[in-house]
Design a protein around this motif. Structure first.
Motif, PDB file in Angstrom:
ATOM      1  N   ASP A  17      33.598   3.587 -12.317  1.00  0.00           N
ATOM      2  CA  ASP A  17      33.135   2.196 -12.347  1.00  0.00           C
ATOM      3  C   ASP A  17      31.817   2.000 -13.098  1.00  0.00           C
ATOM      4  O   ASP A  17      31.167   0.962 -12.932  1.00  0.00           O
ATOM      5  CB  ASP A  17      32.982   1.666 -10.918  1.00  0.00           C
ATOM      6  N   ASP A  63      29.331   0.654 -15.497  1.00  0.00           N
ATOM      7  CA  ASP A  63      29.400  -0.650 -16.137  1.00  0.00           C
ATOM      8  C   ASP A  63      29.050  -0.548 -17.626  1.00  0.00           C
ATOM      9  O   ASP A  63      27.964  -0.097 -17.988  1.00  0.00           O
ATOM     10  CB  ASP A  63      28.441  -1.615 -15.427  1.00  0.00           C
ATOM     11  N   ASN A  82      37.355  -3.575 -20.686  1.00  0.00           N
ATOM     12  CA  ASN A  82      36.004  -3.586 -20.123  1.00  0.00           C
ATOM     13  C   ASN A  82      35.698  -2.356 -19.280  1.00  0.00           C
ATOM     14  O   ASN A  82      34.609  -2.249 -18.706  1.00  0.00           O
ATOM     15  CB  ASN A  82      35.804  -4.851 -19.279  1.00  0.00           C
ATOM     16  N   ASN A  83      36.655  -1.446 -19.161  1.00  0.00           N
ATOM     17  CA  ASN A  83      36.439  -0.225 -18.388  1.00  0.00           C
ATOM     18  C   ASN A  83      35.795   0.864 -19.245  1.00  0.00           C
ATOM     19  O   ASN A  83      36.040   0.927 -20.457  1.00  0.00           O
ATOM     20  CB  ASN A  83      37.763   0.300 -17.825  1.00  0.00           C
TER      21      ASN A  83
END
Length: 485
Positions: A259, A261, A325-326
């Protein structure tokens, strides 16, 4: 083999409540979005409604992706037991609790040399606590369904009598029962991963992507579409190396790595800082900031560049990237799940001589914690040499409080084991810390060298003589460190 009894949904919209519409006298329904929802079914495929109500309640109370799945895996044993015994949750009693325990303790699985127990006491205890927790929740939240309380305190008339105890660390109460098995210490639970093991993993990553050593299946993919295979091969190599390097660098939980960012970390090369969210610590999750050196920042940026190049290639093919967006992309722009990180590590181990050795991401975390404590101990020793004569509670708590800001632990006492182990190693041998620091610098240099070596071969560039000369120097220094430990 028992089939899995639960399914996971990254996001689900469920009915929440009905609000009256005063003008018409009717009602308007409101929904609620639940992330990482887990739903269970009986072995015959029918929904297990009470468990699903409980799981929804649990999913709403945590932002962690893995916690609901862990609970589902634990409560599955109660679901399967009740189905096989043709008994309901409301009739589950002391005899059933004992029978379930015996089943869990005695169950075995075949191995190459015979049979072994399927789970240890720690896993069995987790299943028992989860069983009691669920039945206690049903008793308190749906009493209208229970002729008698299922789980309750003494003199409550419950099917199962429990007592309340307090966790000395968190101060929270938990349910206890005499039939809950005694916990056993984990074997080598706090072992840091050795640098030699990391090197084996990195070498295996390269072997899997070496053009000259392609397996038959990969050769077929290459022949079918050389451009797609080449682009994917380079990106997947970078993704796997990046995973190992980030775990070395920050000792995160796999979910935290997954996760990371992209927006918060788009300028790592300039900021020399990586930002990560702390999982299992509430909503919104606390933020941790890791200061890194220029070499680590360059490696981070190299991965981002490889990721962007792969997206550009897929765009040129008009291929949709499902997770743009990962931080991690799947093959050919497909989905890449958090569980894939662990599976990739397992596959790397299977392809090496590590297949019979315990290797997991938690060992990277132990390595990181050990080194962070060592850095802080050395800083204190340089300022106050007398601390080498004996540790103090103040020293221990101060250092552990600083390190949990990086690890995401809630309680400094979780790191006491690491502190005592590292303090003893540091003070028992005066050369230990110097050698550790030298080793860290060599590791950083070796990381750069590994990257150059692999990139040159993958991109068909010839740096072999330069790489060999540098590798020879690093090997000599590493041998010197080993001799002086």
């Amino acid at each position: 083999m028992n089939k899995k009894l639960y399914s996971s949904y990254p996001q689900a919209r469920l009915p929440d409540k009905a609000l009256p519409i005063y003008k018409t006298g009717g009602f308007q329904g409101k929904s609620r979005v639940v992330t990482n929802l887990i739903l269970l079914r009986w072995p015959n495929g029918r929904p297990c409604h009470l468990v699903n109500l409980w799981m929804t309640h649990k999913c709403l109370s945590t932002a962690a992706r893995d916690s609901p799945k862990t609970l589902a895996g634990l409560i599955t044993h109660l679901v399967r037991y009740c189905y096989n015994k043709n008994t309901s949750f409301f009739d589950f009693d002391e005899d059933d609790f004992v029978a379930l325990k015996e089943l869990l303790v005695q169950e075995t699985i075949p191995t190459a040399t015979g049979f072994r127990y399927k789970r240890n006491n720690n896993r069995t205890g987790q299943i028992q606590h989860t069983t009691l927790g669920f039945l206690y929740w049903v008793t308190n939240n749906h009493p209208e369904l229970c002729t008698n309380p299922i789980v309750g305190l003494e003199n409550s008339g419950a099917n199962i009598t429990i007592s309340l105890k307090t966790n000395y660390k968190s101060g929270e109460q938990y349910l206890d029962h005499p039939e809950i098995v005694s916990a056993v210490p984990y074997n080598d639970d706090k072992a840091p991963i050795p640098e030699s093991t990391i090197q084996i993993l990195q070498d295996e990553i390269f072997r899997k992507h070496d053009w000259e050593e392609l397996p038959a299946e990969s050769r077929l993919k290459f022949i079918k579409d050389p451009e797609l295979y080449s682009a994917s091969n380079l990106y997947l190599y970078e993704r796997r190396m990046f995973s190992i390097r980030m775990m070395k660098l920050m000792g995160m939980r796999p979910e935290e790595l997954y996760d990371l960012d992209l927006f918060l970390n788009q300028n790592v090369k300039e900021s020399k800082e990586i930002v990560a969210f702390t999982k299992k610590r509430g909503t919104p999750p606390p933020v941790r900031r890791f200061k890194i050196d220029a070499s680590a920042a360059r490696q981070f940026q190299n991965y981002l560049d490889a990721r962007y190049r792969y997206i550009e290639f897929l765009d040129s093919r008009k291929t949709t990237v499902l997770q743009p967006n990962n931080i991690f992309l799947g093959y050919n722009g497909g989905t890449f799940k958090k569980e894939s990180l662990t599976k990739e590590l397992d596959r790397l181990c299977e392809g090496t001589k590590l297949s019979g050795i315990r290797v997991c991401y938690s060992m990277f975390r132990h390595r990181f914690i050990t080194r962070e404590i060592n850095i802080r101990l050395e800083a204190r020793f340089a300022k106050t040499p007398e601390l080498k004569n004996g540790w103090t509670i103040g020293l221990r708590d101060e250092i552990c409080r600083e390190v949990i800001a990086l690890t995401g632990h809630a309680d400094p006492s979780s790191l006491y084991h690491y502190f005592h182990s590292e303090y003893n190693a540091t003070t028992s041998d005066s050369s230990y810390s110097k050698m550790l620091r030298a080793g860290q610098e060599l590791e950083s240099a070796r990381e750069e060298l590994v990257s150059l070596h692999h990139q040159s071969k993958l991109r068909k560039l010839d740096f072999s003589q330069e790489v060999a000369a540098l590798q020879s120097q690093i090997n000599a220094l590493q041998e010197l460190i080993q001799k002086n430990k």
